[in-house]
Design a protein around this motif. Structure first.
Motif, PDB file in Angstrom:
ATOM      1  N   LYS A 152       0.839  -1.206   0.000  1.00  0.00           N
ATOM      2  CA  LYS A 152       0.000   0.000   0.000  1.00  0.00           C
ATOM      3  C   LYS A 152       0.874   1.255   0.000  1.00  0.00           C
ATOM      4  O   LYS A 152       0.591   2.224  -0.733  1.00  0.00           O
ATOM      5  CB  LYS A 152      -0.912   0.003   1.214  1.00  0.00           C
ATOM      6  N   ASP A 153       1.933   1.259   0.776  1.00  0.00           N
ATOM      7  CA  ASP A 153       2.826   2.414   0.816  1.00  0.00           C
ATOM      8  C   ASP A 153       3.582   2.582  -0.498  1.00  0.00           C
ATOM      9  O   ASP A 153       3.794   3.711  -0.959  1.00  0.00           O
ATOM     10  CB  ASP A 153       3.823   2.273   1.973  1.00  0.00           C
ATOM     11  N   VAL A 154       4.011   1.479  -1.093  1.00  0.00           N
ATOM     12  CA  VAL A 154       4.735   1.562  -2.362  1.00  0.00           C
ATOM     13  C   VAL A 154       3.848   2.198  -3.434  1.00  0.00           C
ATOM     14  O   VAL A 154       4.271   3.108  -4.152  1.00  0.00           O
ATOM     15  CB  VAL A 154       5.209   0.167  -2.821  1.00  0.00           C
ATOM     16  N   LEU A 155       2.612   1.739  -3.534  1.00  0.00           N
ATOM     17  CA  LEU A 155       1.686   2.298  -4.524  1.00  0.00           C
ATOM     18  C   LEU A 155       1.421   3.779  -4.283  1.00  0.00           C
ATOM     19  O   LEU A 155       1.399   4.581  -5.215  1.00  0.00           O
ATOM     20  CB  LEU A 155       0.364   1.530  -4.486  1.00  0.00           C
ATOM     21  N   ALA A 156       1.221   4.127  -3.004  1.00  0.00           N
ATOM     22  CA  ALA A 156       0.931   5.523  -2.668  1.00  0.00           C
ATOM     23  C   ALA A 156       2.099   6.431  -3.041  1.00  0.00           C
ATOM     24  O   ALA A 156       1.908   7.536  -3.573  1.00  0.00           O
ATOM     25  CB  ALA A 156       0.612   5.645  -1.183  1.00  0.00           C
ATOM     26  N   ARG A 157       3.301   5.967  -2.781  1.00  0.00           N
ATOM     27  CA  ARG A 157       4.483   6.790  -3.081  1.00  0.00           C
ATOM     28  C   ARG A 157       4.740   6.862  -4.582  1.00  0.00           C
ATOM     29  O   ARG A 157       5.175   7.902  -5.089  1.00  0.00           O
ATOM     30  CB  ARG A 157       5.690   6.237  -2.337  1.00  0.00           C
ATOM     31  N   LEU A 158       4.494   5.775  -5.279  1.00  0.00           N
ATOM     32  CA  LEU A 158       4.648   5.801  -6.733  1.00  0.00           C
ATOM     33  C   LEU A 158       3.691   6.826  -7.339  1.00  0.00           C
ATOM     34  O   LEU A 158       4.080   7.617  -8.206  1.00  0.00           O
ATOM     35  CB  LEU A 158       4.364   4.414  -7.313  1.00  0.00           C
ATOM     36  N   PHE A 159       2.453   6.821  -6.867  1.00  0.00           N
ATOM     37  CA  PHE A 159       1.473   7.768  -7.379  1.00  0.00           C
ATOM     38  C   PHE A 159       1.882   9.206  -7.054  1.00  0.00           C
ATOM     39  O   PHE A 159       1.827  10.086  -7.921  1.00  0.00           O
ATOM     40  CB  PHE A 159       0.092   7.474  -6.789  1.00  0.00           C
ATOM     41  N   LYS A 160       2.306   9.434  -5.819  1.00  0.00           N
ATOM     42  CA  LYS A 160       2.657  10.798  -5.403  1.00  0.00           C
ATOM     43  C   LYS A 160       3.858  11.331  -6.177  1.00  0.00           C
ATOM     44  O   LYS A 160       3.875  12.504  -6.593  1.00  0.00           O
ATOM     45  CB  LYS A 160       2.953  10.807  -3.907  1.00  0.00           C
ATOM     46  N   LEU A 161       4.844  10.492  -6.415  1.00  0.00           N
ATOM     47  CA  LEU A 161       6.076  10.938  -7.069  1.00  0.00           C
ATOM     48  C   LEU A 161       5.938  11.063  -8.579  1.00  0.00           C
ATOM     49  O   LEU A 161       6.549  11.943  -9.188  1.00  0.00           O
ATOM     50  CB  LEU A 161       7.221   9.964  -6.746  1.00  0.00           C
ATOM     51  N   HIS A 162       5.147  10.213  -9.190  1.00  0.00           N
ATOM     52  CA  HIS A 162       5.161  10.135 -10.653  1.00  0.00           C
ATOM     53  C   HIS A 162       3.829  10.418 -11.341  1.00  0.00           C
ATOM     54  O   HIS A 162       3.810  10.667 -12.542  1.00  0.00           O
ATOM     55  CB  HIS A 162       5.654   8.745 -11.090  1.00  0.00           C
ATOM     56  N   LEU A 163       2.730  10.382 -10.600  1.00  0.00           N
ATOM     57  CA  LEU A 163       1.431  10.485 -11.269  1.00  0.00           C
ATOM     58  C   LEU A 163       0.520  11.568 -10.705  1.00  0.00           C
ATOM     59  O   LEU A 163      -0.496  11.910 -11.332  1.00  0.00           O
ATOM     60  CB  LEU A 163       0.709   9.133 -11.199  1.00  0.00           C
ATOM     61  N   HIS A 164       0.861  12.094  -9.553  1.00  0.00           N
ATOM     62  CA  HIS A 164      -0.019  13.055  -8.894  1.00  0.00           C
ATOM     63  C   HIS A 164      -0.299  14.275  -9.767  1.00  0.00           C
ATOM     64  O   HIS A 164      -1.432  14.784  -9.801  1.00  0.00           O
ATOM     65  CB  HIS A 164       0.599  13.493  -7.563  1.00  0.00           C
ATOM     66  N   GLN A 165       0.723  14.750 -10.479  1.00  0.00           N
ATOM     67  CA  GLN A 165       0.573  15.954 -11.296  1.00  0.00           C
ATOM     68  C   GLN A 165       0.061  15.662 -12.703  1.00  0.00           C
ATOM     69  O   GLN A 165      -0.119  16.573 -13.505  1.00  0.00           O
ATOM     70  CB  GLN A 165       1.923  16.679 -11.395  1.00  0.00           C
ATOM     71  N   ALA A 166      -0.190  14.383 -12.997  1.00  0.00           N
ATOM     72  CA  ALA A 166      -0.589  14.018 -14.367  1.00  0.00           C
ATOM     73  C   ALA A 166      -2.077  14.150 -14.608  1.00  0.00           C
ATOM     74  O   ALA A 166      -2.533  14.019 -15.749  1.00  0.00           O
ATOM     75  CB  ALA A 166      -0.148  12.589 -14.658  1.00  0.00           C
ATOM     76  N   GLY A 167      -2.850  14.406 -13.555  1.00  0.00           N
ATOM     77  CA  GLY A 167      -4.287  14.580 -13.732  1.00  0.00           C
ATOM     78  C   GLY A 167      -5.093  13.305 -13.639  1.00  0.00           C
ATOM     79  O   GLY A 167      -6.299  13.303 -13.922  1.00  0.00           O
ATOM     80  N   LEU A 168      -4.445  12.207 -13.254  1.00  0.00           N
ATOM     81  CA  LEU A 168      -5.148  10.931 -13.096  1.00  0.00           C
ATOM     82  C   LEU A 168      -5.542  10.771 -11.635  1.00  0.00           C
ATOM     83  O   LEU A 168      -4.673  10.674 -10.766  1.00  0.00           O
ATOM     84  CB  LEU A 168      -4.248   9.774 -13.524  1.00  0.00           C
ATOM     85  N   PRO A 169      -6.838  10.742 -11.305  1.00  0.00           N
ATOM     86  CA  PRO A 169      -7.247  10.568  -9.906  1.00  0.00           C
ATOM     87  C   PRO A 169      -6.685   9.266  -9.334  1.00  0.00           C
ATOM     88  O   PRO A 169      -6.604   8.256 -10.036  1.00  0.00           O
ATOM     89  CB  PRO A 169      -8.776  10.537  -9.988  1.00  0.00           C
ATOM     90  N   LYS A 170      -6.348   9.305  -8.067  1.00  0.00           N
ATOM     91  CA  LYS A 170      -5.728   8.135  -7.452  1.00  0.00           C
ATOM     92  C   LYS A 170      -6.655   6.931  -7.476  1.00  0.00           C
ATOM     93  O   LYS A 170      -6.215   5.805  -7.723  1.00  0.00           O
ATOM     94  CB  LYS A 170      -5.322   8.454  -6.010  1.00  0.00           C
ATOM     95  N   ASN A 171      -7.938   7.155  -7.209  1.00  0.00           N
ATOM     96  CA  ASN A 171      -8.863   6.016  -7.198  1.00  0.00           C
ATOM     97  C   ASN A 171      -8.992   5.387  -8.588  1.00  0.00           C
ATOM     98  O   ASN A 171      -9.139   4.167  -8.718  1.00  0.00           O
ATOM     99  CB  ASN A 171     -10.233   6.424  -6.656  1.00  0.00           C
ATOM    100  N   VAL A 172      -8.898   6.200  -9.632  1.00  0.00           N
ATOM    101  CA  VAL A 172      -8.945   5.671 -10.998  1.00  0.00           C
ATOM    102  C   VAL A 172      -7.668   4.883 -11.286  1.00  0.00           C
ATOM    103  O   VAL A 172      -7.707   3.807 -11.905  1.00  0.00           O
ATOM    104  CB  VAL A 172      -9.122   6.804 -12.018  1.00  0.00           C
TER     105      VAL A 172
END
Length: 217
Positions: A152-172
């Protein structure tokens, strides 16, 4: 549930947590995922790659290999945290609940405090830490960190570092990754085997043996 009906089957599917060598089932209706937690099944570069196609041009993850590199970098950075997670798991939880009469509360508190001091002695904690470090090192050598680190932490950090600014909602992101990860061989084999044991009357005639967790690339 047996006191209500003998026709209803009850089973429990749990995270494996830090027990990477635990059997699939205890034989009494409790089953364990083949990974630390359900999110570990999503730590697959191919599944993540398919999940981010709508925003991939807005990220620095231009190849599947970039996702693999990003995951490995996160796992490397989390090694000490993972070791501590295993130490905490070995220690368990301590709960103080005083019992009457109230005149003995002070004595009960003193006794409980002494027990904690003994349990958390620096020398004993150091031993647990060495043992946990060894497990983490073994998982790295065996390329099983994606399966048995804190998914769960690995996924959360991957999203925060690489995808958060891309406009893809985390739940999606999580939904799409799960949708593609379900096609992984290790995932389908595990759930085929699980349902073959739970519902043998509707399971396929031949089920693959219990799969080993998929290794890191």
């Amino acid at each position: 549930m047996a006191q209500f009906t003998t026709r209803l089957r009850v089973a429990v599917l749990l995270d494996r947590d830090t027990s990477d060598d635990r059997p699939m089932t205890d034989g009494r209706g409790t089953y364990y995922l083949p990974v630390s937690m359900i999110e570990n099944l999503l730590l697959d570069p191919d599944a993540i790659w398919e999940a981010i196609q709508s925003v991939v041009e807005k990220t620095k993850l231009s190849r599947i290999e970039d996702i693999s590199i990003a995951l490995d970098a996160l796992l490397e950075a989390m090694e000490n945290e993972e070791s501590d997670r295993r130490v905490l798991g070995r220690l368990g939880a301590d709960v103080f609940r005083p019992e009457g009469p109230s005149s003995t509360f002070e004595q009960q508190i003193d006794t409980f405090s002494r027990q904690l001091i003994t349990k958390y002695a620096p020398s004993d904690i150091a031993i647990l830490k060495v043992e946990a470090d060894a497990v983490v090192a073994r998982l790295k050598v065996e390329k099983k960190r994606r399966e048995f680190f804190h998914g769960k932490d690995v996924l959360a950090r991957l999203f925060k570092l690489h995808l958060h600014q891309a406009g893809l909602p985390k739940n999606v992101f999580l939904f799409e990754t799960a949708r593609h990860a379900r096609r992984r061989r290790s995932v389908t084999e595990f759930f085929d085997r699980l349902f073959a044991e739970l519902l043998p009357e509707v399971a396929p005639a031949k089920v693959a043996p219990e799969p080993a967790p998929a290794k890191e690339a």
